[in-house]
Design a protein around this motif. Sequence first.
Motif, PDB file in Angstrom:
ATOM      1  N   LYS A 652       0.856  -1.190   0.000  1.00  0.00           N
ATOM      2  CA  LYS A 652       0.000   0.000   0.000  1.00  0.00           C
ATOM      3  C   LYS A 652       0.892   1.240   0.000  1.00  0.00           C
ATOM      4  O   LYS A 652       1.772   1.369   0.846  1.00  0.00           O
ATOM      5  N   ASP A 654       0.760   5.380   0.095  1.00  0.00           N
ATOM      6  CA  ASP A 654      -0.057   6.562   0.370  1.00  0.00           C
ATOM      7  C   ASP A 654       0.651   7.817  -0.122  1.00  0.00           C
ATOM      8  O   ASP A 654       1.881   7.904  -0.130  1.00  0.00           O
ATOM      9  N   ASN A 695      -3.698   7.282  -3.333  1.00  0.00           N
ATOM     10  CA  ASN A 695      -3.257   6.097  -2.591  1.00  0.00           C
ATOM     11  C   ASN A 695      -3.498   4.867  -3.458  1.00  0.00           C
ATOM     12  O   ASN A 695      -4.538   4.757  -4.116  1.00  0.00           O
ATOM     13  N   THR A 696      -2.557   3.938  -3.474  1.00  0.00           N
ATOM     14  CA  THR A 696      -2.708   2.726  -4.281  1.00  0.00           C
ATOM     15  C   THR A 696      -2.520   1.486  -3.430  1.00  0.00           C
ATOM     16  O   THR A 696      -1.866   1.518  -2.378  1.00  0.00           O
ATOM     17  N   ASN A 697      -3.117   0.395  -3.893  1.00  0.00           N
ATOM     18  CA  ASN A 697      -3.016  -0.899  -3.216  1.00  0.00           C
ATOM     19  C   ASN A 697      -2.665  -1.951  -4.260  1.00  0.00           C
ATOM     20  O   ASN A 697      -3.423  -2.184  -5.201  1.00  0.00           O
ATOM     21  N   THR A 728      -3.135  -3.688  -9.247  1.00  0.00           N
ATOM     22  CA  THR A 728      -3.029  -2.397  -8.548  1.00  0.00           C
ATOM     23  C   THR A 728      -4.340  -1.651  -8.667  1.00  0.00           C
ATOM     24  O   THR A 728      -4.885  -1.507  -9.766  1.00  0.00           O
ATOM     25  N   LYS A 729      -4.818  -1.172  -7.534  1.00  0.00           N
ATOM     26  CA  LYS A 729      -6.050  -0.390  -7.498  1.00  0.00           C
ATOM     27  C   LYS A 729      -5.775   0.967  -6.852  1.00  0.00           C
ATOM     28  O   LYS A 729      -4.892   1.099  -5.995  1.00  0.00           O
ATOM     29  N   GLU A 731      -7.157   3.636  -4.361  1.00  0.00           N
ATOM     30  CA  GLU A 731      -8.081   3.650  -3.226  1.00  0.00           C
ATOM     31  C   GLU A 731      -8.495   5.080  -2.898  1.00  0.00           C
ATOM     32  O   GLU A 731      -7.665   5.988  -2.826  1.00  0.00           O
ATOM     33  N   GLY A 732      -9.783   5.254  -2.683  1.00  0.00           N
ATOM     34  CA  GLY A 732     -10.283   6.568  -2.305  1.00  0.00           C
ATOM     35  C   GLY A 732     -10.308   7.538  -3.472  1.00  0.00           C
ATOM     36  O   GLY A 732     -10.176   7.161  -4.641  1.00  0.00           O
ATOM     37  N   THR A 757      -2.794   1.552 -13.144  1.00  0.00           N
ATOM     38  CA  THR A 757      -3.551   0.322 -12.885  1.00  0.00           C
ATOM     39  C   THR A 757      -3.493  -0.717 -13.993  1.00  0.00           C
ATOM     40  O   THR A 757      -3.658  -1.904 -13.723  1.00  0.00           O
TER      41      THR A 757
END
Length: 891
Positions: A652, A654, A695-697, A728-729, A731-732, A757
């Motif tokens: 993750k 940020d 932010n990525t996950n 990869t996504k 987030e927010g 992504t």
Amino acid sequence: MNYQNQLTLTLSLLLLPLGVLSQNVVTGTITEASSNSPLPGVNIIEKGTSNGTTSDFEGEFSINVSAFPATLVVTFVGYNSQEITLEAAQQITIALQDGVALDEIILVGNRSKPRTILDSPVPIDNIGLAEMKKTGQPTVDKMLTYKVPSFNSTQQTISDATAHFDPADLRGLGPSRTLVLVNGKRKNQSALVYINDTPGKGEVGVDLKSIPAAAIERIEVLRDGASAQYGSDAIAGVINMVLKKNVEYTTVNAKAGVTTEGDGFNYAVDLNTAITIEERGFLNLTVGYYEQEETNRAGEPGKDVLFGVEANDPTWGNWLANNPDLGMTIGQPELKKFDLFFNSGLPFKNEKGEFYTFGGLTSRTGKSFALYRAPYWVGDPHNLLHDANSEYQGFQPTFETDVIDNNITAGVKWELAGFNFDLSGTFGRNAIDYEVNNTLNVDLGANSPTSFAVGGYSFSNTLANFDISRTVGAFSFGLGAEVKKERFNSEAGQPESYTGSGAQSFPGLQPKNAVRAERENYGIYSEIDWEPTDKLLIGAALRYEDFSDFGNNTSWKVNGRYLLGDKGALRASYSTGFRAPSLHQIYLSNIQTLVSGGTVSNQGTFNNVDPIIRNDLGVPQLSAETSKNISAGITYRIKNNLTVSADFYNVKVDDRVLFTGEIGFDDDNMSTNPVEQVLLNNSITSLKFFVNAVNTNTSGVDLVVNYRKIDLGPGQLNATLAANFNDTKIEGKIDTPALLASNGYEIFNRKEQARITSSRPKSKILLGLDYNLNQWNFGLNNTYFGSVTWRHADNGLNGADLGDGPLPTNDEDYDQTFKGKVITDLVIGYEFNKSLSANIFVNNLLNVYPDEVDTKGDFVTDLGGRFKYPWEVSQFGFSGTVINASATFKF
């Protein structure tokens, strides 16, 4: 001892007089079992300590052990390892046999004690030079692409300087988040920010083309977050280039190749040798040259919808008929590269320390191509670019680079009172000078030059490192400090390059874009490993960094490993990390010519310290990205020649630093908003900037299966299956500055999000088969590159005027997914004798290309048909089949 599953060991005890041999010194010779010839460069480590050495040209070594009994671990890439327990000082002879490499000593991943791949609590690949060369690829970044599933690097085109660097990354996390080391020391980043529409846009990476493969003994790829050990940039992992030391032979390689289309001719020659210094010291030297010509895989639309010129146009119909590709050259650029590298070590006379130094120089020039200026695009340029007696045919500007990358490290290691010390200094620099040729500045008319020096960039870092380590019983300690100074310079081009609208294709950097920026930082770290039993390892690391421009950061890591006998291990880690925004991202500014929505425009990039960005637009100061990384896996040796490993990871990140999309004029012609006023004041049609905004996950799995020495007919087969699956996504919400958000601006649209992504394959699978038959070697490598997806900026929702095709419906949109493909490489090698061998490589044997671009009515997608294959997302390039032949001579 099971001699069938271990090394063939010939151990002769030649007890020497105490006056000749020091009480705690073990000496010996390492040989290859099949030929009985000496093996230089073999690692010999005292188990449970950081004491270690390598064998010299004659395969000889000498090591000071802490006490007897002592256990030596002997490892070498491509050979089975052996542990030898000795009760007293003696001389030994060891013969190594080929085998699977779970027990190879690796340098990366632990700074307090050398460990093997089996012992390591994190996943590490160890790739020897022979394995890399069998890919048939010309440069290190391409070799890694076809050896490490989670690593990606592909040739870019029509992308200014990016075409000469090729963004590379691990786990799809972008070039900025992979740390590169040379012999365990930090390699300087390149001077370039990738600002064009390619994977890695807005990122800064290391120039992997600046490290010649001929100088490398092996490459260690640490697939785990390591900021707590190495500092900034190690979020995705670490790549450590280990240079050659002692070598038995002088080696000369020559190689040449061409595509089956008849273009892209390339050739290379390199030499590696070593000399002995005062019996036990060494100096390894590498010199090399590589040259390639361009390829061209342009589309052939036969008309130009960007400028509304149809194929039957009464004025330009003949030109379009003669130039259905609109004059384009789309493919790999021209390249000429020269390398000079060295690596040297000189042990102390008491064998308790070593002076070392290494480094190199790479100089390369390149030429890529911009969009062809058809004769209806730019008016007749006063005969500047064509014969006065001939009809004006337009022109194609060239973008030419001169890149210099140099680095040097010098240091000393020594042992004192049971402690191991390492003090070193490193300097590295990368510089790029640009020229734009075969073009003109239309505002200068007949006085315009046709060749422009348009400016350049340089980046350098200077580091000092001091490390201390010691092993006491079940504990291994490490601590150290690093001081670093970074410098980023931007030089303006000649005045003619930026006057008025500037040079066609790339207006020169202006004096206001010139900058000389620097910053300092220092870091301190500590780590500890505890092995309460032979099977269990628990480790922790802590690092504090302080930067002069944005503040400080503390990262930490915990990991563990449990051995499953000598068969394998369970491993897991959790860490936090960070990446400091690069000086380039803070200070870069320029103006760039774009073709967008059917119009040619100038786009401005403003740096993060510009009052226009900070005050007028309210963009905050750039700060560090932070990360959380968890991984868990298993490695297991099913039998002596069959190993498997599987590792899950989640990363993750940020406050990721973004390079925004184009921010331009809105559709309201009745009023001018504050953003538009900035555009008007600076005579540009759009702007971009860097900002922490997302932010990525990222989650994924790495799988590796090695099956070696399989008896098959009269020969032996080696097989490797390796795979990476990742996703990869975002987030927010995108963190858009308030002023821009209130005026309806989207700073990171669908297309820009897709670069994070879906621009890299979400899966990559490698199946390598290597068959040895007497003097012959046959290799068949299959690499599956998963699908990639290009996403339209607004998916046509605001684009009804974008083209003459049908508008999107619920069942149709402008996005396109380019399906996965398998690239097959064939290698045939023959060893005439120990001095001469030859290879034939057929890369992309089946002539596979990516899916062609389907515009679905949006001509901007492929710039009016100029691009036949995808250029904003990347799988494996589009050169087609390449045939190479090489010869290697040793003496």
